[in-house]
Scaffold this motif. Structure first.
Motif, PDB file in Angstrom:
ATOM      1  N   SER A   8       0.833  -1.202   0.000  1.00  0.00           N
ATOM      2  CA  SER A   8       0.000   0.000   0.000  1.00  0.00           C
ATOM      3  C   SER A   8       0.865   1.248   0.000  1.00  0.00           C
ATOM      4  CB  SER A   8      -0.935  -0.005   1.211  1.00  0.00           C
ATOM      5  OG  SER A   8      -0.209   0.157   2.397  1.00  0.00           O
ATOM      6  N   MET A 429      -8.017   1.811   2.579  1.00  0.00           N
ATOM      7  CA  MET A 429      -7.680   1.363   3.930  1.00  0.00           C
ATOM      8  C   MET A 429      -8.934   1.460   4.775  1.00  0.00           C
ATOM      9  SD  MET A 429      -5.162   0.126   5.608  1.00  0.00           S
ATOM     10  CE  MET A 429      -5.304  -0.584   7.240  1.00  0.00           C
ATOM     11  N   PRO A 460      -6.227  -3.415   4.406  1.00  0.00           N
ATOM     12  CA  PRO A 460      -6.192  -2.735   3.111  1.00  0.00           C
ATOM     13  C   PRO A 460      -6.902  -3.547   2.044  1.00  0.00           C
ATOM     14  CG  PRO A 460      -4.143  -3.905   3.451  1.00  0.00           C
ATOM     15  CD  PRO A 460      -5.016  -4.215   4.643  1.00  0.00           C
TER      16      PRO A 460
END
Length: 728
Positions: A8, A429, A460
């Motif tokens: 991420s 998220m 996530p």
């Protein structure tokens, strides 16, 4: 999990670098909100790559425009409204469109729980995190468009497997200070629907409001409906860059429901009812406000806040079967929920240049707080619509509070790699906190059992979409996005006869993937052909097990196993008169078809003892074939459509059980229906006629374990409607 977090961070870095690389190249850009130049065809179009503060490049989507359909809008007829959306499986909770129940790809259609249901961009379900059931459906006569984005919507809107279902209301006519739109509908079995809307533009203020009243006696005995709904919206263009708006929605309805039947009773008389004291009510109030601000020619900000003050209640006899076929003296179970929710969302859409190409980045955040109180116990005897407990301070089944908190950050970016290729990576998220506290009464001993649960998860989700433009009018698209579904409050606490819930239910995880080809040729051919794959882990279903004393069979809701759905979804529409350039003299004659084939099977059982019982079985609520087709003729002010709809056989449990004597589980047989609608419009007046279930087929779409059953819930036979409208 650590790898996911690192990924991420890398993904966010790519977004940031792309933005920095293009920041110096941004010039004065034109309209930030691009709308697809393609007009809708008989009520269907696609979302543009960037539209309405959202990014849809690489995502399978449909936009339904109700006003351009030949459909029965007064009753929100889902079979007609969603006829051009492939694979929509429908549960008919009622005959009037009060409670919409749809899903795709083998997901559960009950009250549209698998979709993230929104109105004008904000949530309308009871609690989108803990109890996403929709007891309120916006009236089709007030809707400008219905936006449907499949599971790839999970990154921008919410984690649900079904995707986004957004009802966008009409606005006031910007060319008039005042306009009145009124439609009055009458139908068989006492149906009356009155829809009245006003709107217009006064200076910098646009306004729109409607009021709807609907009542009916119903096709089955012991049926009745009384509904009132309204909506008001004001939009004020404060400055050339700043726009503010406020909206208020209310809905209140009371339904008498005829209850369920066994298979034998359904075969003998599907219009029969043996319960005359089953009632359902709901009250919905949704305030909302928003701001749109153009920070620059390239950047736009949207902020919205909303709330929900609502309740739903059911009271009735849910014992099945009734020994004497009457419920006048039997115990009635009362269930009542209160919802007090609020939330907000902020979105930033920015356009920038990379290597001479204009790209778009969408970033946003969301916060939601829900407060649900659920009470269930013995209600008053008799047959009246009484939604109070005899002793409000102590119900005899359970009384629970379910607070919930949800926060999310998301970002997606459309990158133009060339004049034909776009790639759209995305990231979300998610933080979810659900709680339960209250008490339940032990059924056999009468002991008060306190309960308290709390569960927090943060995770996530990733996704990526790709578009390739073969021509200006045809493209290939691909998307894969992760999905997540938390355990619902109704899964945690429910009590009906011979029914139990696993206290250790787990959340559902998985993903959606799409690969498709869509486009149009001139103005006579429109198409979308795609294949999909849906992975659904920890699927919640119902199995059978023996009671503690071994004397009864208990239906037990638990995590059954892992399933996968794969299939093909196809839509096509051809206008014959435009193909041969005859439309100027003869009008338009078009044929459409939407076809979905679904192969949904259990691939793994969580409990090894269930492996031989469910692995390889067809997933419940997953008909293999759903087809809808119709032919429409339009000329001048006249239009008519004949439509057929076929849904193949589906099961109501993971075992694929044959039907039982009580009607609670078993197959839902295949059915095919025909509908007809015609309308004629003058400059200010219109008249519309429709006949649903033209051949008067007896069929059903649902077997209910509890309310509004238990047992088979028959759908209506042939019904007819006449609408007269005027606009001044």
């Amino acid at each position: 999990m650590n790898r996911l977090y690192k990924n991420s961070c890398v993904l966010c870095g790519i977004f940031l670098l792309a933005h920095m690389a293009g920041a110096q190249d941004v010039k004065q850009l034109e309209e930030l909100q691009i709308r697809d130049a393609k007009t809708d065809v008989n009520g269907l179009r696609r979302l543009s790559d960037v539209e309405n503060m959202g990014i849809y490049a690489g995502k399978k989507n449909e936009v339904v425009v109700p006003d351009n359909l030949n459909a029965n809008l007064a009753t929100n007829n889902a079979r007609q409204i969603y006829s051009r959306v492939p694979g929509v499986n429908i549960i008919e909770n009622d005959s009037y469109g009060v409670q919409l129940g749809i899903a795709t790809r083998g997901l559960n259609p009950n009250r549209t729980t698998e979709f993230n249901s929104r109105q004008n961009g904000y949530d309308i379900s009871a609690d989108p995190i803990g109890y996403p059931e929709s007891y309120y459906t916006p009236p089709a006569e007030a809707i400008d468009r219905i936006e449907i984005v499949r599971g790839a919507a999970s990154l921008q809107y919410g984690t649900q497997f079904g995707g986004l279902l957004n009802f966008q209301f009409k606005k006031g006519n910007p060319d008039k200070k005042f306009e009145l739109d009124s439609r009055q509908t009458i139908g068989t079995y006492g149906v009356f629907n009155s829809f009245n809307a006003v709107g217009g533009q006064v200076g910098k203020v646009n306004y729109y409001a409607f009021y709807q009243h609907k009542q009916a006696d119903g096709w089955r005995s012991n049926t009745n409906l009384n509904l009132n709904a309204g909506y008001g919206a004001l939009t004020w263009q404060l400055t050339p860059k700043l726009k503010a708006g406020a909206e208020l929605t209310f809905m209140d309805y009371l339904m008498k429901q005829p209850g369920g039947l066994t298979d034998a009773q359904f075969e003998a008389d599907p219009q029969a009812s043996y319960r005359n004291g089953n009632w359902f009510k709901a009250q919905w109030t949704i305030p909302a406000a928003y701001l749109d601000y153009a920070l620059s020619e390239a950047t736009r900000l949207n902020v919205r806040a909303y709330g929900l003050i609502a309740g739903r209640g059911s009271v009735g006899n849910i014992i099945n079967p009734l020994r004497d076929k009457t419920d006048t003296t039997a115990r009635r179970q009362l269930s009542y929920d209160h919802y007090r929710n609020w939330g907000g969302e902020i979105r930033l859409l920015h356009r920038y240049r990379v290597a001479g190409k204009v790209s778009s980045m969408l970033a946003g955040a969301r916060y939601f707080q829900g407060h649900t109180r659920k009470k269930q116990g013995t209600g008053f005897t008799g047959k009246d619509a009484e939604f109070h407990f005899p002793d409000p301070g102590k119900v005899d089944e359970f009384d629970y509070l379910f607070p919930s908190h949800n926060a999310a950050l998301f970002i997606e970016n459309v990158l133009w790699l060339s004049g034909k290729w776009t790639v759209t990576p995305g990231f979300r998220m998610e933080y979810i906190n659900t709680n339960a506290r209250g008490y339940s009464i032990e059924e056999k001993t009468g002991a008060n059992v306190p309960g308290r649960q709390s569960k927090t998860r943060a995770f996530p989700l990733f996704g990526i979409g790709v578009n390739y433009a073969l021509t200006q009018k045809a493209e290939l698209y691909f998307n894969i996005s992760q999905n997540y579904s938390p355990v619902n409050f109704s899964d945690i606490q429910v009590r009906t006869p011979n029914f139990q819930v696993d206290p250790d239910l787990k959340d559902v995880t998985g993903f959606n993937a799409d690969l498709g080809f869509r486009g149009h040729h001139k103005d006579w051919l429109h198409f979308d052909l795609s294949a999909y794959y849906l992975d659904y882990n920890n699927r919640i279903g119902i199995i059978r097990k023996a009671s503690d004393d071994g004397l009864e069979v208990i239906r037990y809701r638990t995590n059954v196993g892992r399933s996968r759905s794969r299939g093909v979804e196809a839509y096509g529409e051809i206008n014959f008169f435009r193909l041969f350039a005859l439309h100027k003299e003869t009008g338009d004659l078009s044929l459409f078809a939407s076809i979905a084939y679904t192969d949904a099977q259990y691939t793994k059982a969580i409990n090894p003892l269930l492996t031989t019982l469910i692995v390889g079985r067809q997933v419940e609520f997953a008909p293999k074939l759903i087809t809808r087709a119709g032919i429409t003729y339009r000329r001048g002010r006249f239009g008519t459509t004949v439509q057929t709809a076929y849904t193949s056989m589906q099961y109501s449990d993971a075992y694929n059980s044959p039907h039982t004597a009580d009607g609670l589980v078993g197959e839902v047989p295949a059915y095919q229906l025909f509908d007809w609608t015609a309308n004629y419009r003058l400059s200010k007046f219109s008249i519309s006629m429709s006949v649903n279930n033209l051949l008067n087929k007896h069929y059903f779409t649902r077997r209910a374990l509890g309310f509004p059953g238990p047992g088979i819930i028959p759908s209506d036979g042939r019904t007819g409607y006449l609408s007269i409208g005027f606009r001044i």
